[in-house]
Design a protein around this motif. Structure first.
Motif, PDB file in Angstrom:
ATOM      1  N   PRO A   1      36.343 -12.657  43.578  1.00 44.23           N
ATOM      2  CA  PRO A   1      36.949 -13.987  43.605  1.00 44.23           C
ATOM      3  C   PRO A   1      36.202 -15.020  42.794  1.00 44.23           C
ATOM      4  CG  PRO A   1      35.853 -13.493  45.695  1.00 44.23           C
ATOM      5  CD  PRO A   1      35.856 -12.233  44.903  1.00 44.23           C
ATOM      6  N   GLY A   2      34.978 -14.723  42.375  1.00 40.97           N
ATOM      7  CA  GLY A   2      34.206 -15.673  41.593  1.00 40.97           C
ATOM      8  C   GLY A   2      34.368 -15.508  40.093  1.00 40.97           C
ATOM      9  N   ARG A   3      35.194 -14.544  39.663  1.00 42.64           N
ATOM     10  CA  ARG A   3      35.370 -14.305  38.229  1.00 42.64           C
ATOM     11  C   ARG A   3      36.765 -14.715  37.776  1.00 42.64           C
ATOM     12  NH1 ARG A   3      35.410  -8.975  36.540  1.00 42.64           N
ATOM     13  NH2 ARG A   3      34.222  -9.310  34.635  1.00 42.64           N
ATOM     14  N   VAL A   4      36.883 -15.054  36.495  1.00 47.08           N
ATOM     15  CA  VAL A   4      38.189 -15.242  35.866  1.00 47.08           C
ATOM     16  C   VAL A   4      38.579 -13.898  35.258  1.00 47.08           C
ATOM     17  CG1 VAL A   4      39.485 -16.447  34.078  1.00 47.08           C
ATOM     18  CG2 VAL A   4      37.728 -17.669  35.374  1.00 47.08           C
ATOM     19  N   GLU A   5      39.659 -13.301  35.744  1.00 45.90           N
ATOM     20  CA  GLU A   5      40.071 -11.976  35.279  1.00 45.90           C
ATOM     21  C   GLU A   5      41.485 -11.966  34.712  1.00 45.90           C
ATOM     22  OE1 GLU A   5      39.521  -9.425  38.655  1.00 45.90           O
ATOM     23  OE2 GLU A   5      37.337  -9.355  38.419  1.00 45.90           O
ATOM     24  N   SER A   6      42.094 -13.135  34.608  1.00 47.96           N
ATOM     25  CA  SER A   6      43.448 -13.243  34.074  1.00 47.96           C
ATOM     26  C   SER A   6      43.399 -14.015  32.765  1.00 47.96           C
ATOM     27  CB  SER A   6      44.346 -13.963  35.088  1.00 47.96           C
ATOM     28  OG  SER A   6      45.675 -14.058  34.607  1.00 47.96           O
ATOM     29  N   PHE A   7      44.154 -13.520  31.761  1.00 46.45           N
ATOM     30  CA  PHE A   7      44.083 -14.123  30.425  1.00 46.45           C
ATOM     31  C   PHE A   7      45.485 -14.296  29.842  1.00 46.45           C
ATOM     32  CE2 PHE A   7      40.194 -11.753  31.147  1.00 46.45           C
ATOM     33  CZ  PHE A   7      39.212 -12.670  30.793  1.00 46.45           C
ATOM     34  N   ALA A   8      45.623 -15.346  29.038  1.00 52.20           N
ATOM     35  CA  ALA A   8      46.802 -15.496  28.193  1.00 52.20           C
ATOM     36  C   ALA A   8      46.439 -14.981  26.805  1.00 52.20           C
ATOM     37  CB  ALA A   8      47.216 -16.971  28.128  1.00 52.20           C
ATOM     38  N   LEU A   9      47.313 -14.197  26.209  1.00 49.76           N
ATOM     39  CA  LEU A   9      47.095 -13.664  24.863  1.00 49.76           C
ATOM     40  C   LEU A   9      48.005 -14.450  23.924  1.00 49.76           C
ATOM     41  CD1 LEU A   9      46.990  -9.839  25.725  1.00 49.76           C
ATOM     42  CD2 LEU A   9      45.123 -11.517  25.714  1.00 49.76           C
ATOM     43  N   GLU A  10      47.430 -15.466  23.291  1.00 44.39           N
ATOM     44  CA  GLU A  10      48.215 -16.423  22.518  1.00 44.39           C
ATOM     45  C   GLU A  10      48.186 -16.080  21.035  1.00 44.39           C
ATOM     46  OE1 GLU A  10      46.826 -20.324  23.334  1.00 44.39           O
ATOM     47  OE2 GLU A  10      47.430 -20.278  25.454  1.00 44.39           O
ATOM     48  N   PRO A  11      49.361 -15.946  20.408  1.00 39.59           N
ATOM     49  CA  PRO A  11      49.403 -15.639  18.968  1.00 39.59           C
ATOM     50  C   PRO A  11      48.915 -16.819  18.143  1.00 39.59           C
ATOM     51  CG  PRO A  11      51.605 -16.121  19.794  1.00 39.59           C
ATOM     52  CD  PRO A  11      50.709 -16.078  21.001  1.00 39.59           C
ATOM     53  N   TYR A  12      48.182 -16.516  17.095  1.00 42.59           N
ATOM     54  CA  TYR A  12      47.707 -17.556  16.171  1.00 42.59           C
ATOM     55  C   TYR A  12      48.438 -17.362  14.851  1.00 42.59           C
ATOM     56  CZ  TYR A  12      44.695 -20.358  13.170  1.00 42.59           C
ATOM     57  OH  TYR A  12      44.221 -21.293  12.278  1.00 42.59           O
ATOM     58  N   VAL A  13      49.142 -18.410  14.432  1.00 45.48           N
ATOM     59  CA  VAL A  13      49.969 -18.313  13.234  1.00 45.48           C
ATOM     60  C   VAL A  13      49.618 -19.458  12.295  1.00 45.48           C
ATOM     61  CG1 VAL A  13      52.332 -18.097  12.361  1.00 45.48           C
ATOM     62  CG2 VAL A  13      51.799 -17.437  14.724  1.00 45.48           C
ATOM     63  N   PRO A  14      48.961 -19.183  11.184  1.00 45.63           N
ATOM     64  CA  PRO A  14      48.706 -20.255  10.223  1.00 45.63           C
ATOM     65  C   PRO A  14      50.023 -20.742   9.625  1.00 45.63           C
ATOM     66  CG  PRO A  14      48.055 -18.140   9.316  1.00 45.63           C
ATOM     67  CD  PRO A  14      48.437 -17.887  10.738  1.00 45.63           C
TER      68      PRO A  14
ATOM     69  N   PRO B   1      41.065 -17.566  28.782  1.00 41.48           N
ATOM     70  CA  PRO B   1      40.882 -17.424  30.232  1.00 41.48           C
ATOM     71  C   PRO B   1      41.832 -18.347  30.993  1.00 41.48           C
ATOM     72  CG  PRO B   1      38.759 -17.695  29.110  1.00 41.48           C
ATOM     73  CD  PRO B   1      39.823 -18.027  28.118  1.00 41.48           C
ATOM     74  N   VAL B   2      42.554 -17.786  31.945  1.00 41.44           N
ATOM     75  CA  VAL B   2      43.482 -18.575  32.763  1.00 41.44           C
ATOM     76  C   VAL B   2      42.756 -19.031  34.027  1.00 41.44           C
ATOM     77  CG1 VAL B   2      45.625 -18.537  34.089  1.00 41.44           C
ATOM     78  CG2 VAL B   2      45.497 -17.351  31.877  1.00 41.44           C
ATOM     79  N   GLY B   3      42.689 -20.334  34.215  1.00 37.43           N
ATOM     80  CA  GLY B   3      42.040 -20.873  35.400  1.00 37.43           C
ATOM     81  C   GLY B   3      40.551 -21.087  35.261  1.00 37.43           C
ATOM     82  N   SER B   4      40.015 -20.999  34.042  1.00 39.21           N
ATOM     83  CA  SER B   4      38.590 -21.247  33.852  1.00 39.21           C
ATOM     84  C   SER B   4      38.261 -22.700  34.172  1.00 39.21           C
ATOM     85  CB  SER B   4      38.175 -20.933  32.410  1.00 39.21           C
ATOM     86  OG  SER B   4      36.830 -21.309  32.170  1.00 39.21           O
ATOM     87  N   ALA B   5      37.119 -22.913  34.815  1.00 36.83           N
ATOM     88  CA  ALA B   5      36.691 -24.266  35.143  1.00 36.83           C
ATOM     89  C   ALA B   5      36.354 -25.063  33.889  1.00 36.83           C
ATOM     90  CB  ALA B   5      35.483 -24.223  36.076  1.00 36.83           C
TER      91      ALA B   5
END
Length: 394
Positions: A326-339, A351-355
């Motif tokens: 419960p003390g770790r961030v283990e969920s992530f969004a994988l966001e595309p980067y488009v120039p 990281p989703v929910g990072s402080a």
């Protein structure tokens, strides 16, 4: 060091839930992973399996005294601090056994018995989270893996990121004679309901059409700083991440993510992709637009990649460890980067929910060298060292 404002103090815990929260804070303060705690306990002559620690922090009962002793010692507590932890546990256990009236008035907690055995009948319910809309509040399903206490990662449209499964909403009635749920006295004719459904569907299509036109004309900006003016069609130029076994490549390089052999910290580095996978990674859905990066280590077994201490440390390491901490961030969004005007160059791991807000998983140090470590860092406008691809592995 005596318990004080810099050291989690167990003496203020009135319920097992608060006691376990103090233990979690002690682990975070130590800065040690499950692997490192197990190794430290072994050096001190104690036995502290990684899976046992994960299970202890995820359960709702007071830990056995010998387990508490090994854990607190491994976290670096002094003999005086250890005495305080033991005394607090004993008082809570006694209160549960002999103070039923007081326990009932403070939320119905029933502590594990003071015999040192975590029997199922003595489990202490931790206050449950608020129910998820559309479903009953369910506790996360616990499975095996690197040890008990690993939160199962559901897949499918009814999932949410925290491991709870949201049941699908009830279907609309299909006829006048359809039996309604108890208490449904709306009396709305079926044909009106069907008309409402059709109207909602048409409205949704119209709004979707306007959204596409807006993106084509003006572009959009992603959560992690995707440049404005990027044609929406460009996002489809590269395959989106998909669930399954993958090699996580640092985009545009010959490096892939992995751990260094012979180490126990779980720290993730960039290593030559030509080397065998160590560990093996896979992508697992964790809700709408969210993913978990699961690992399978040849020595330590299944786990999850994550950011320790809830991401409160700005440059916290990106590391592999047991899932469900419960003390770790283990969920992530994988966001595309488009120039601007181009195709997808890679995906940011956000990281989703990072402080610490506005951060991305980043290759830090010498990005041209094998062994550079990965950590949480501010998302850069040019995404330097922050782009990855997820290559399906046969």
């Amino acid at each position: 060091m005596a318990p004080g404002r810099h050291t989690p103090d167990p003496r203020g815990a009135r319920t097992p839930a608060e006691f376990l929260a103090a233990l979690q804070a002690l682990k975070e303060r130590s800065g040690l992973t499950y692997r490192e705690l197990s190794s430290r306990a072994e050096e001190l002559g104690d036995v502290l399996p990684r899976s046992t620690v994960a299970n202890m922090l995820a359960r709702a009962t007071l830990p056995r005294e010998e387990l508490l002793t090994a854990f607190v010692r491994a976290c670096g507590a002094t003999p005086d601090e250890l005495t305080e932890w033991r005394r607090a546990r004993t008082e809570l256990a006694g209160r549960g056994a002999y103070g039923a009236a007081e326990a009932s008035s403070s939320g119905g907690f029933v502590a594990a018995e003071a015999t040192g055995t975590d029997a199922p009948a003595a489990e202490t319910p931790v206050a449950s989270a608020a129910p998820v809309a559309g479903s009953a509040a369910e506790a996360p399903h616990v499975t095996g893996g690197r040890g008990a206490g690993v939160v199962a990662i559901p897949e499918g449209p009814g999932d949410v990121a925290d491991g709870r499964t949201v049941s699908a909403p009830p279907s609309w009635p299909v006829g006048e004679d359809t039996v309604r749920p108890p208490g449904d006295a709306s009396g709305t004719p079926a044909r009106i309901r069907r008309a409402l459904v059709a109207a909602v569907a048409v409205t949704g299509l119209v709004l979707a059409g306007f959204s596409v036109l807006a993106l084509l004309r003006g572009g959009g900006t992603g959560q992690a700083g995707r440049p404005s003016g990027t044609p929406s069609a460009a996002v489809g130029a590269a395959a989106a991440p998909a669930a399954g076994d993958v090699r996580v490549r640092v985009a545009g390089t010959a490096f892939c993510l992995g751990e260094r052999r012979g180490t126990r910290s779980g720290q993730v580095h960039q290593v030559p992709c030509a080397e065998p996978d160590f560990p093996r990674y896979s992508l697992v859905r964790a809700g709408a637009g969210r993913w978990r990066i699961a690992s399978d280590h040849p020595d330590f077994g299944p786990g999850c990649s994550g950011i320790p201490s809830g991401g409160r440390i700005p440059d916290a390491a990106f590391e592999d460890s047991e899932c469900g901490d419960p003390g770790r961030v283990e969920s992530f969004a994988l966001e595309p980067y488009v120039p601007a005007g181009g195709a997808v160059r890679g995906y940011r791991i956000v990281p989703v929910g990072s402080a610490t807000r506005g951060t991305c998983v980043t290759v830090v140090g010498d990005r041209s060298a094998a062994g550079a470590r990965l950590a949480q860092a501010p998302c850069a406008p040019d995404a330097a060292g922050q782009l990855f691809s997820f290559e399906r592995r046969n």
